[in-house]
Design a protein around this motif. Structure first.
Motif, PDB file in Angstrom:
ATOM      1  N   PHE A 124       0.683  -0.117  -5.443  1.00 29.66           N
ATOM      2  CA  PHE A 124       0.755   0.286  -4.181  1.00 29.66           C
ATOM      3  C   PHE A 124       2.423   1.146  -4.347  1.00 29.66           C
ATOM      4  N   THR A 125       3.328   0.557  -4.944  1.00 28.06           N
ATOM      5  CA  THR A 125       4.230   0.942  -4.129  1.00 28.06           C
ATOM      6  C   THR A 125       4.375   2.594  -4.832  1.00 28.06           C
ATOM      7  N   SER A 171       1.175   9.137  -2.674  1.00 22.91           N
ATOM      8  CA  SER A 171       1.121  10.021  -1.671  1.00 22.91           C
ATOM      9  C   SER A 171       1.959  11.441  -0.571  1.00 22.91           C
ATOM     10  N   GLN A 172       3.620  11.291  -1.356  1.00 20.33           N
ATOM     11  CA  GLN A 172       4.134  12.527  -0.972  1.00 20.33           C
ATOM     12  C   GLN A 172       4.074  13.487  -1.890  1.00 20.33           C
ATOM     13  N   ILE A 232      -0.444  -3.642  12.260  1.00 24.47           N
ATOM     14  CA  ILE A 232      -0.328  -2.391  12.535  1.00 24.47           C
ATOM     15  C   ILE A 232      -1.577  -1.656  12.731  1.00 24.47           C
ATOM     16  N   GLY A 261       1.977   5.573  -2.926  1.00 23.19           N
ATOM     17  CA  GLY A 261       3.311   5.431  -1.241  1.00 23.19           C
ATOM     18  C   GLY A 261       3.847   6.793  -2.228  1.00 23.19           C
ATOM     19  N   ALA A 262       4.063   6.557  -3.813  1.00 23.79           N
ATOM     20  CA  ALA A 262       5.250   7.522  -3.796  1.00 23.79           C
ATOM     21  C   ALA A 262       4.018   8.989  -4.487  1.00 23.79           C
ATOM     22  N   SER A 278      -1.732   1.382   5.691  1.00 23.38           N
ATOM     23  CA  SER A 278       0.288   1.697   5.746  1.00 23.38           C
ATOM     24  C   SER A 278      -0.966   2.894   4.391  1.00 23.38           C
ATOM     25  N   LEU A 279      -0.883   2.846   3.287  1.00 27.07           N
ATOM     26  CA  LEU A 279      -0.996   3.931   2.633  1.00 27.07           C
ATOM     27  C   LEU A 279      -2.402   5.000   2.925  1.00 27.07           C
ATOM     28  N   ARG A 287      -2.654  -4.660   5.440  1.00 29.17           N
ATOM     29  CA  ARG A 287      -1.434  -3.978   5.371  1.00 29.17           C
ATOM     30  C   ARG A 287      -1.337  -2.812   4.521  1.00 29.17           C
ATOM     31  N   LYS A 288      -0.983  -2.792   3.425  1.00 24.59           N
ATOM     32  CA  LYS A 288      -0.218  -2.359   2.917  1.00 24.59           C
ATOM     33  C   LYS A 288      -1.424  -1.341   2.697  1.00 24.59           C
ATOM     34  N   PHE A 306      -2.492   5.709   6.076  1.00 28.27           N
ATOM     35  CA  PHE A 306      -1.277   6.742   6.962  1.00 28.27           C
ATOM     36  C   PHE A 306      -0.137   7.122   6.122  1.00 28.27           C
ATOM     37  N   LEU A 307       0.303   6.861   5.363  1.00 27.70           N
ATOM     38  CA  LEU A 307       0.705   7.666   4.861  1.00 27.70           C
ATOM     39  C   LEU A 307       1.226   8.446   4.070  1.00 27.70           C
TER      40      LEU A 307
END
Lengths: 430, 430
Positions: free
Chosen positions: A71-72, A78-79, A198, A75-76, A106-107, A102-103, A109-110
């Motif tokens: 997930f980290t 996603s950008q 969230i 997250g990266a 979060s992902l 949560r994660k 949304f990101l």
């Protein structure tokens, strides 16, 4: 597409073009994710496990035992990606639903609605040992826990109604308290009060993948999954039957069978000629040390086969039930059951059964037949080689599939759900 | 810099320039992180909690109760920032060390050595309820668990020696098994076999932050932390004493006191004139509904104060020990102890004590005095307003500090450690 850091085989990292020194580098993933986007792939899926495979020394010496926490990494990614769905394995046995809800939210949304999760129940004792347990949970207990886990996570995602937030600076109302729901879950495995901190994810819920082939796994998929990865059961007819089984299970749960996508795993080895592709498969076999092959079989059979000579017939009694991954165990059992294969031949057959070896044309034939013949809604591509295999597929096979009209190579929408043809689920609170 | 999504006050989201509808949008964080990088800030710190503050209805109506899971967010920010350190809160009470070690190591790789973590023990029963417990753990038990948690995580990070990986395609050796270490930890709270399935982080270990003000918290910081956030104990002398106390504790643990940075929290409210800054503070107070102020006090005092009139003297007995955040509770107790403050005055004093109100010049005076006067190694800036407060600080205060020669505004190196002046820890295996 599905993958382990180095590709779909233990020896993938040794193949020409492989970049083992980049497996912890976001650029490695970014580069082939962008290639996959060029091919219109719906999902980038990160397989995950929670341990180092150190039961056998060969597993440390010769295997890729390092990877980023998915997930980290997602997250990266996603950008640095634009359209591809971002999914990863979540163990329901060694996680807490509140963290996972949560994660994933979060992902979602990101990434503006591109998140997904692959629910697994974890099959190795090694994982248990890293989380304070002496051994893994029993197979049926794991699946009961998975069912409850999914229910809690989905409940948490619905904590806030889609229109709960007012952001009203003038009145001072950030949210509308009447649109907040407390879960108050008390079950066999989890006690979770909620609500989640969230908002409801952009997709309503991130896409839910599963891969269980056992009775318990299929039952769970029929009840909850939106896409299921399957392993080739051997032949088109068997693949159709498996496809129909999942669809029937969805229907039996009162669901639209079209909302459970069946995605057989497909590992292509592509050559300009069949001979070239066969030679590549030989290379994969050559690059796998004998000792590693033996230890890998020992791992799945749960007893040590390494003292058995590679070139003598292998015929142990495999009738006892296993706590290991059911599909792999069943495959080994079928091969042993033939009664005349040596260990080397069993290994070779396992290797061959995992890969589809051919030219762009014959690979497109296979895909077309399964897709139009009621045996697949799509495929989870697991490349023997990264990034080379991804590039080959996008450059050579995708154009062929477009020409035949079975694949557009275009994204249908902007969210992961839209690109998979899945609807947005409604909140359980209406 | 430290922050909650909306800024350092419950009413921050209502301030001019606040962007509450962007709190789940990566662009919001990216934009002010880049501003912070322009100012040379060492750390972007994401505060985190694991619950919705729904004990009081005003907490839902008027407070920002949504946020992204910090490591997924920091993964994303690792790709859209260049130099700033990326740290977030980790609760040692509601997490498993194996997961935490993995995601911090992953973030350290994805960000090329910019990861950090802030160890907290979690203070609210609301968090316990989301993780299957009836109430939070006792204060001293939480700190024992935190100590063991840190030890396990640090041990897992050392699983592979820095030179353990060979990536040798020719010989087939991915790693050198003699450079892999199994943790085999068995303690009061955790049983973790290891090893970790990711290489040793680029920084050796991500930077370890802490904030505990209690005796147990200070003891933990002295033994393990590399940077500690403190709250202003009131006045320069008290700040010096607090600074010295942390340094002495580091020394007593056989550590170089320079490797435990003391970073007082600092929440500036900046005006062109003092009057303008004061008016801004008045605005923050005005934007906070009375009911919310009362409920906030009730939360920290652990009994309901809302029936007490705002404008009558407030003098309850606060002598019983508390399970809440010790520093906040102690501050309320001091104000109540004066014996002539109404609830409104206590609220106002709490608000005022949290902010440093002044011009760029007087704020630079304060920083210079604490920094050169042996009371701070740096500051954790907590802005009342985001992004406006960050921009003001970088545009107005940073140039003043540079002029005075107490701050260069430049990054010293490329890793989080280098920018904080911290050494790279050696592996416990040599």
């Amino acid at each position: 597409m599905i993958f382990y850091p180095g590709g779909e085989h233990l020896a993938s990292w040794r193949l020409p073009g492989a970049q083992p020194e980049r497996y912890l580098d976001v650029g490695y993933y970014r580069d082939f994710a962008r290639t996959a986007e060029r091919g219109g792939f719906a999902t980038l899926f990160i397989a995950d496990e929670l341990y180092v495979w150190d039961r056998y020394r060969s597993g440390i010496d010769h295997v890729v035992n390092i990877r980023t926490e998915p997930f980290t990494l997602l997250g990266a990614l996603s950008q640095v990606t634009e359209q591809i769905g971002l999914a990863a394995t979540v163990s329901t046995t060694y996680n807490e639903p509140y963290h996972v809800a949560r994660k994933l939210a979060s992902l979602d949304f990101l990434s503006s609605g591109r998140a997904g999760w692959n629910v697994v129940t974890s099959a190795s004792d090694e994982e248990a040992w890293n989380f304070g347990r002496d051994a893994n949970l029993d197979h049926t207990v794991r699946y009961r826990r998975a069912q409850e886990f999914i229910d809690v996570v989905e409940g948490l995602w619905d904590s806030w109604d889609d229109d709960a937030f007012r952001y009203d600076k003038e009145s001072g109302y950030f949210a509308d308290a009447s649109k907040l729901h407390r879960l108050d879950h008390r079950g066999e495995f989890f006690t979770v009060r909620g609500p989640l901190n969230i908002a409801r994810p952009p997709q309503g819920r991130p896409v839910l993948f599963q891969a269980g082939a056992s009775e318990a796994g299929r039952a769970l998929a029929g009840a909850t999954a939106e896409a299921v990865f399957t392993l080739d059961p051997g032949g088109h007819k068997a693949a159709q039957a498996l496809y129909d089984d999942y669809k029937a299970r969805a229907r039996a749960n009162g669901r639209d069978p079209d909302h459970l996508k069946v995605l057989p795993a497909l590992s292509p080895i592509i050559g300009e000629t069949t001979k070239q592709a066969e030679e590549y498969l030989d290379l994969v076999e050559e690059l796998t040390p004998d000792r590693l092959s033996l230890d890998w079989l020992s791992h799945y059979l749960q007893f040590d086969v390494s003292s058995h000579p590679m070139d003598e017939v292998f015929q142990p009694d495999l009738s006892a039930p296993t706590n290991q991954v059911q599909s792999v165990h069943a495959q080994i059992k079928r091969l042993v059951g033939v009664g005349r294969f040596t260990l080397r031949q069993i290994n070779r057959a396992m290797l061959r059964s995992r890969f589809l070896v051919g030219t762009p044309d014959t690979i497109a034939d296979f895909i077309e037949k399964r897709f139009t013949g009621g045996a697949a809604d799509g495929f989870m591509l697991a490349f023997s080689s990264i990034p080379v295999g991804v590039e080959q597929f996008v450059e050579l096979v995708v154009p062929e599939l477009k020409k035949r009209g079975v694949y557009t190579g275009e994204y249908r929408g902007t969210t992961h759900r839209e690109n998979l043809g899945l609807p947005v689920p409604r909140s359980r609170y209406g």
